[in-house]
Design an enzyme around this catalytic site. Structure first.
Site: not given
Ligand code: TYM
Length: 330
Positions: A112, A195, A198
């Site tokens: 980031k 990967k 968005k």
């Molecule tokens: P975030 O919002 O970036 O993504 C949400 C979930 O989607 C998965 N993901 C993917 N999995 C496989 N391939 C991809 N290309 C891909 N893009 C996204 C992410 O691995 C995630 O599981 N920090 C987290 C949100 C969060 C969270 C938590 C998760 C906040 N608190 C507590 C678990 C427990 C996040 O930004 O995910």
């Protein structure tokens, strides 16, 4: 004690296929087996400063997408992160024992900083402590996430163990990343590398129309095909196979893999098949998303019910943590 499952997705707009295959699909499967907490991480989305209208509409969108994918609010606790302010108290308490050096070494923080050097705020630096607070506030142990979240979970374990050590207790249990069906996945984008995400502009959204999906898939990078049998696949071709493995039946993958290995593959045909398999997966969800988004009363009821259940569990943890730390009645 039975496993407590928890996970969340940031509310930065609509969900893409990576979110679904890496996370949401597992949430849906797990709600039948365990005590589950699934939430919409709207505090986390503030690191990029959304305006109030966008913040609200993104939370509504993700809640509708959770429900459209099959999460049942009577089976699991489905809530909005900012409806559970106990999380913020735990975040503050954990931050007292989270060190600048370890937070700065976090890969997602470094990414980031590289992408947005003008917006390196404290929320971004302490993103992993807020995530740890999300998990530890319900003392969750199984965390269904995609592969990119492994390091954040490692940090949650560090913070949990450190808390136990500092206060001489055995209060928090180590949470582990978890995938219900197979290993943790990383769904690649359609642009040949990295990967699906968005901000990467390479995503297929659950709300994309069949025409939009076909167009995006047909534009994916390919080449004129292998010239030697059993040649290793270049990354951009392997990526198409990886997505296919996640959305298509195994015999479809095998069919195209055999054609690749015998140098007979026509990528146009493979992409057509892949697009149709993605459409078959997402089309029913897309219709439900539209219907649920239109039902404000239902969304309101689901969020209120989730907040009540989540706060009950969170309040218990925070009361115990306060007692352990030494915040006691006079
Ligand atoms: P975030 O919002 O970036 O993504 C949400 C979930 O989607 C998965 N993901 C993917 N999995 C496989 N391939 C991809 N290309 C891909 N893009 C996204 C992410 O691995 C995630 O599981 N920090 C987290 C949100 C969060 C969270 C938590 C998760 C906040 N608190 C507590 C678990 C427990 C996040 O930004 O995910």
């Amino acid at each position: 004690m039975d496993d407590i499952v928890l996970s969340g997705i940031r509310s930065t707009g609509k969900l893409h296929l990576g979110n679904y295959l890496g996370a949401l699909k597992n949430f849906v499967a797990m709600q039948h087996e365990h005590r589950c907490y699934f939430f919409i991480a709207d505090y986390h989305s503030l690191t990029t400063h959304p305006n109030p209208a966008d913040l609200h509409s993104s939370v509504r969108q993700v809640l509708a997408e959770y429900l459209a994918a099959g999460l049942d609010p009577d089976r699991c606790t489905l809530y909005v992160q900012s409806d559970v302010p106990e999380t913020v108290e735990l975040y503050l308490l954990l931050n007292m024992n989270a060190y600048k050096g370890e937070l700065e070494r976090c890969t997602s923080f470094k990414d980031k900083v590289r992408q947005n050097p003008d917006n390196v705020n404290a929320g971004l630096l302490t993103y992993p402590t807020l995530m740890a607070a999300d998990i530890l506030i319900h003392r969750a142990t199984k965390i269904p996430v995609g592969k990119d979240q492994e390091q954040h979970l490692e940090m949650t374990r560090t913070f949990a163990n450190r808390f136990n050590r500092i206060y001489g207790v055995d209060y928090f249990t180590e949470p582990k990343a978890f995938a219900f069906t197979q290993k943790l996945v990383k769904i690649p984008g359609l642009d040949g590398s990295g990967k699906m995400g968005k901000s990467e502009g390479n995503a297929i959204y659950l709300t994309d129309t069949p025409e939009a999906i076909r167009k995006k898939v047909m534009k994916a990078l390919t080449d004129s095909g292998p010239t030697q049998p059993n040649q290793p696949k270049p990354e951009y071709i392997q990526n198409l196979f990886t997505i296919m493995e996640a959305v298509s039946p195994p015999d479809t993958v095998k069919h195209f893999d055999d054609l690749y290995n015998s140098c007979q593959i026509r990528y146009g045909n493979m992409k057509k098949q892949l697009a149709e398999d993605i459409v078959a997966l997402t089309a029913p969800m897309r219709e439900r998303i539209d219907a649920i988004m239109a039902d404000t009363d239902y969304l309101h009821r689901v969020a209120a019910q989730g907040a009540e259940k989540a706060r009950a569990s969170a309040a218990k943890t925070i009361a115990e943590v306060r007692e352990i730390i030494g915040f006691r009645p006079m």
